[in-house]
Design an enzyme around this catalytic site. Structure first.
Site, PDB file in Angstrom:
ATOM      1  CG  ASP A 161     -23.556  -7.390   6.172  1.00  0.00           C
ATOM      2  OD1 ASP A 161     -22.588  -7.246   6.939  1.00  0.00           O
ATOM      3  OD2 ASP A 161     -23.918  -8.498   5.737  1.00  0.00           O
ATOM      4  CB  THR A 214     -23.309 -13.960   0.526  1.00  0.00           C
ATOM      5  OG1 THR A 214     -22.567 -12.747   0.713  1.00  0.00           O
ATOM      6  CG2 THR A 214     -22.354 -15.084   0.180  1.00  0.00           C
ATOM      7  CE1 TYR A 216     -34.180 -10.033  -4.084  1.00  0.00           C
ATOM      8  CE2 TYR A 216     -33.504  -8.181  -5.463  1.00  0.00           C
ATOM      9  CZ  TYR A 216     -34.465  -9.084  -5.063  1.00  0.00           C
ATOM     10  OH  TYR A 216     -35.721  -9.045  -5.617  1.00  0.00           O
TER      11      TYR A 216
END
Length: 293
Positions: free
Chosen positions: A74, A188, A190
């Site tokens: 990511d 979804t 931190y």
């Protein structure tokens, strides 16, 4: 078709065969392959691949590159947001990391994914971004975030006070370690680890999530994405941190920040057999009974 590839440096040589498989699959489908100049420097001497072109600094990708592929996780895909910007070029991520909410293609499914990409057997998942604006352009022209904008204290300092206004009306003052302004995509990330809610990408919402608040009655709040937020920070320490996705800046004086929805979106490629619910169940292990009967 012109497809560009970007990745980070990998210390584990076990990923080299998967990187080669990406290039071999693209060559098999007779597409023109371009490699981002930073990734090209890493490939040289590490991974033997078929011949490709190099995207140099300053090269235009809008109306030139058809699809961008990221190899990593990511974080790698987040890095590419500043390259893709408002060009509208779709991006797909091959996951060599852990979670993979954004980079959703498993490294064992590379061949099938490349076949689907080349044959346009996918859907586009349009994701909103946030703009952070300030008197001093601390992030230059890269002042937009796909996941979140965060104001956070330094590790060695006391808690900070963040004064927040919503559409020019005072909202609240938050005492604690900081505050997260999250898109639905970043809900979804931190924000989730700080107790924030999961937001469906089509919800047209953003989340304001305090980090370790010193007030027990303070909770995350969901706001419409049309909101204009402004922030002013007080701290007893000499400085604090502002982040914009993976980019960070140390602020050593009082500064006002404004955060609002960007006027462009990022196009994520999703395979036709993917769904957001499936991703949540898989990545968060929902419905999995780990007990040993």
């Amino acid at each position: 078709m012109k497809i560009a590839v970007y990745g980070r440096q990998f210390n584990d040589p076990q990923v080299f065969p998967y990187i080669r498989q990406v290039f071999d699959s693209l060559v098999l489908h007779q597409v023109d392959v371009y490699v981002h100049h930073q990734f090209n420097e890493y490939l040289q001497g590490n991974v033997d691949t078929a011949a490709y072109n190099v995207l140099k600094p300053g090269d235009t990708i809008k109306d030139f590159i058809d699809i961008f592929i990221t190899i990593g996780g990511d974080g790698t895909l987040l890095d590419m947001v500043t390259v893709i910007r408002d060009s509208g070029v779709p991006v797909i991520g091959i996951n060599f990391g852990r979670l993979g909410f954004l980079a959703s293609i498993n490294k064992n499914d590379i061949a099938a994914a490349m076949h689907a990409v080349v044959n346009k057997e996918y859907t586009l998942d349009c994701r909103e971004l946030l703009i952070i604006d300030s008197d001093k352009k601390i992030f230059g022209d890269d002042n937009f975030a796909l996941n979140d904008v965060t104001i956070h204290k330094r590790d060695d300092s006391a808690m900070i006070t963040t004064h927040v206004s919503l559409n020019d009306e005072f909202l609240n003052s938050y005492w604690g370690d900081g505050i997260i302004i999250s898109t639905s995509t970043g809900s979804t990330a931190y924000s989730l680890s700080c107790g924030g809610p999961i937001i469906f990408p089509q919800s047209n919402s953003i989340a304001l999530t305090p980090v370790s608040p010193h007030n027990l009655n303070v909770r995350p709040i969901i706001l419409p994405d049309t909101s204009k937020l402004s922030f002013e920070v007080e701290c007893r320490g000499t400085n604090y941190i502002v982040s914009c996705d993976s980019r960070t800046a140390v602020i050593d004086k009082t500064m006002q920040f404004r955060v609002y929805k960007a006027d462009f979106k990022l196009n994520l490629i999703r395979m036709n057999n993917e769904s957001y619910l499936q991703t949540l169940r898989t990545k968060l292990l929902w419905g999995l009974d780990a007990r040993n009967y």
